[in-house]
Scaffold this active site. Structure first.
Site, PDB file in Angstrom:
ATOM      1  N   TYR A 113     -86.605  42.997  17.668  1.00 42.65           N
ATOM      2  CA  TYR A 113     -87.189  44.343  17.463  1.00 42.65           C
ATOM      3  C   TYR A 113     -87.661  44.534  16.021  1.00 42.65           C
ATOM      4  O   TYR A 113     -88.761  45.033  15.774  1.00 42.65           O
ATOM      5  CB  TYR A 113     -86.127  45.369  17.851  1.00 42.65           C
ATOM      6  N   LYS A 144     -91.412  45.250  14.895  1.00 41.42           N
ATOM      7  CA  LYS A 144     -91.728  46.501  14.190  1.00 41.42           C
ATOM      8  C   LYS A 144     -92.228  46.228  12.767  1.00 41.42           C
ATOM      9  O   LYS A 144     -92.928  47.067  12.189  1.00 41.42           O
ATOM     10  CB  LYS A 144     -90.507  47.427  14.178  1.00 41.42           C
TER      11      LYS A 144
HETATM   12  N1  LIG Z   1     -85.592  56.960  19.100  1.00 44.53           N
HETATM   13  C1  LIG Z   1     -85.544  56.427  17.889  1.00 44.53           C
HETATM   14  O1  LIG Z   1     -84.657  56.724  17.073  1.00 44.53           O
HETATM   15  C2  LIG Z   1     -86.579  55.434  17.455  1.00 44.53           C
HETATM   16  C3  LIG Z   1     -86.447  54.857  16.182  1.00 44.53           C
HETATM   17  C4  LIG Z   1     -87.414  53.970  15.746  1.00 44.53           C
HETATM   18  C5  LIG Z   1     -88.487  53.656  16.567  1.00 44.53           C
HETATM   19  N2  LIG Z   1     -88.573  54.201  17.810  1.00 44.53           N
HETATM   20  C6  LIG Z   1     -89.719  53.803  18.641  1.00 44.53           C
HETATM   21  O2  LIG Z   1     -90.320  54.943  19.189  1.00 44.53           O
HETATM   22  C7  LIG Z   1     -90.995  54.577  20.396  1.00 44.53           C
HETATM   23  C8  LIG Z   1     -90.638  55.554  21.496  1.00 44.53           C
HETATM   24  O3  LIG Z   1     -89.260  55.406  21.825  1.00 44.53           O
HETATM   25  P1  LIG Z   1     -88.324  56.618  22.301  1.00 44.53           P
HETATM   26  O4  LIG Z   1     -87.206  56.676  21.365  1.00 44.53           O
HETATM   27  O5  LIG Z   1     -89.138  57.832  22.563  1.00 44.53           O
HETATM   28  O6  LIG Z   1     -87.757  56.002  23.653  1.00 44.53           O
HETATM   29  P2  LIG Z   1     -87.823  56.510  25.185  1.00 44.53           P
HETATM   30  O7  LIG Z   1     -87.096  55.496  25.971  1.00 44.53           O
HETATM   31  O8  LIG Z   1     -87.387  57.916  25.276  1.00 44.53           O
HETATM   32  O9  LIG Z   1     -89.387  56.458  25.499  1.00 44.53           O
HETATM   33  C9  LIG Z   1     -90.089  55.249  25.552  1.00 44.53           C
HETATM   34  C10 LIG Z   1     -90.947  55.214  26.804  1.00 44.53           C
HETATM   35  O10 LIG Z   1     -91.636  53.944  26.810  1.00 44.53           O
HETATM   36  C11 LIG Z   1     -91.625  53.453  28.147  1.00 44.53           C
HETATM   37  N3  LIG Z   1     -91.723  51.990  28.145  1.00 44.53           N
HETATM   38  C12 LIG Z   1     -90.785  51.108  27.754  1.00 44.53           C
HETATM   39  N4  LIG Z   1     -91.216  49.864  27.944  1.00 44.53           N
HETATM   40  C13 LIG Z   1     -92.469  49.955  28.460  1.00 44.53           C
HETATM   41  C14 LIG Z   1     -93.435  49.016  28.876  1.00 44.53           C
HETATM   42  N5  LIG Z   1     -93.194  47.702  28.832  1.00 44.53           N
HETATM   43  N6  LIG Z   1     -94.616  49.469  29.348  1.00 44.53           N
HETATM   44  C15 LIG Z   1     -94.862  50.800  29.425  1.00 44.53           C
HETATM   45  N7  LIG Z   1     -93.975  51.750  29.072  1.00 44.53           N
HETATM   46  C16 LIG Z   1     -92.795  51.321  28.594  1.00 44.53           C
HETATM   47  C17 LIG Z   1     -90.291  53.906  28.727  1.00 44.53           C
HETATM   48  O11 LIG Z   1     -90.310  53.915  30.153  1.00 44.53           O
HETATM   49  C18 LIG Z   1     -90.121  55.276  28.093  1.00 44.53           C
HETATM   50  O12 LIG Z   1     -90.570  56.322  28.946  1.00 44.53           O
HETATM   51  C19 LIG Z   1     -90.616  53.120  20.665  1.00 44.53           C
HETATM   52  O13 LIG Z   1     -91.639  52.258  20.211  1.00 44.53           O
HETATM   53  C20 LIG Z   1     -89.372  52.941  19.824  1.00 44.53           C
HETATM   54  O14 LIG Z   1     -89.147  51.590  19.481  1.00 44.53           O
HETATM   55  C21 LIG Z   1     -87.657  55.076  18.272  1.00 44.53           C
END
Ligand SMILES: NC(=O)c1ccc[n+]([C@@H]2O[C@H](COP(=O)([O-])OP(=O)(O)OC[C@H]3O[C@@H](n4cnc5c(N)ncnc54)[C@H](O)[C@@H]3O)[C@@H](O)[C@H]2O)c1
Length: 276
Positions: free
Chosen positions: A167, A171
């Site tokens: 990851y 990233k």
């Molecule tokens: N939540 C955090 O603290 C955090 C921190 C750093 C980065 N992020 C990044 O933010 C982004 C959103 O994450 P989130 O926290 O909202 O998570 P989340 O799980 O709530 O939402 C992510 C969505 O992406 C969809 N998804 C996952 N894999 C997929 C694929 N292969 N094809 C299509 N859709 C797919 C999931 O079904 C989900 O609905 C991600 O890239 C994550 O890495 C989140």
């Protein structure tokens, strides 16, 4: 005051839940027409329904972002529905953690495919609607509309993180892609920026014991963070709390809107005061 995204067409991957969904709802409220996309159709359809019932415009295009034909499909959905594309938010993703000596090739490849290769492919597929469209506008009016790429990174991509070799690498890679696009497409008035999140309350940061699992295609992987580690992370945040998906969406709106028309190639940490 005019809505920030009036008349713009936006793609947001992973917009069935979490940060993506909050962003889609915010974009629609700011006047954008939004392509909602998720690997899971049900939450994607729920997002479309929430937007349309609030008077906005949205259409769903579901599928796995890492499928080879997905990029063409999602770009075509925007163009077929609204004849243009102005904003691309590469947000879809999940985590599949383990220490490096236990990490399989499959685990590495899947996370790199979802978080880095898929954004690369979608940006490439969007080229005619970003660059050729801009060229035409410049010929006709002397100036191209600002178009926006917003990629989603993480503090793990900026500083690395235990158990997240795959990851963190993906990233970090998306930051390189963001900065490259800010140079390659600058002459077409495309701004390319990145938001790196700290700890936002979504299913990825929930207590792992809740048992939420993501289907990788070959196995079900539990997402979330063990409760002790979760508490420790939150204590390290200067503001003393996690962020909400709505707060996270605000930073994406900034990079998608005219407020950032002279900002490109940047990484903004949205982490409650956490800096690196
Ligand atoms: N939540 C955090 O603290 C955090 C921190 C750093 C980065 N992020 C990044 O933010 C982004 C959103 O994450 P989130 O926290 O909202 O998570 P989340 O799980 O709530 O939402 C992510 C969505 O992406 C969809 N998804 C996952 N894999 C997929 C694929 N292969 N094809 C299509 N859709 C797919 C999931 O079904 C989900 O609905 C991600 O890239 C994550 O890495 C989140």
């Amino acid at each position: 005051m005019e809505k920030l995204l009036k008349g713009k067409v936006a793609i947001i991957t992973g917009s069935g839940r979490g940060i993506g969904r909050a962003t889609a709802e915010l974009f629609a409220a700011e006047g954008a027409k939004v392509v909602i996309s998720d690997i899971d159709p049900t939450p994607a359809e729920e997002t479309v329904a929430a937007i349309t019932s609030a008077g906005g415009e949205a259409v769903a295009c579901c599928g796995d972002v890492s499928a080879p034909d997905f990029a063409a499909k999602i770009v075509q959905t925007a163009v077929d529905h609204w004849g243009a594309l102005h904003i691309l938010v590469n947000n879809a993703g999940f985590t599949w953690d383990s220490m490096i000596h236990k990490m399989s090739d499959e685990q590495w490849d899947k996370i790199l495919d979802v978080h880095l290769k898929a954004p690369f492919r979608i940006i490439r597929a969007a080229q005619p609607y970003f660059c050729d469209a801009a060229k035409k506008e410049m010929e006709e009016t002397g100036r191209a509309t600002a178009r926006k790429i917003v990629n989603i990174s993480s503090v793990a991509g900026v500083g690395g993180n235990l158990g997240q070799a795959n990851y963190s690498s993906a990233k970090a890679g998306i930051i390189g892609l963001t900065k490259t696009m800010s140079k390659e497409w600058a002459r077409y008035n495309v701004q390319s920026n990145c938001v790196a999140y700290g700890f936002i309350d979504t299913r990825l940061t929930q207590d792992k014991e809740k048992g939420i699992a993501v289907d990788t295609g070959t196995e079900k992987v539990a997402v979330g963070i063990p409760v002790k580690q979760r508490d420790l992370f939150i204590r390290m945040i200067p503001m003393g709390r996690s962020g909400t998906p709505e707060e996270a969406a605000g930073t994406i709106l900034f990079f998608a809107s005219p407020l950032s028309d002279y900002v490109s190639g940047q990484v903004l940490i949205c982490g409650g005061g956490f800096s690196m």
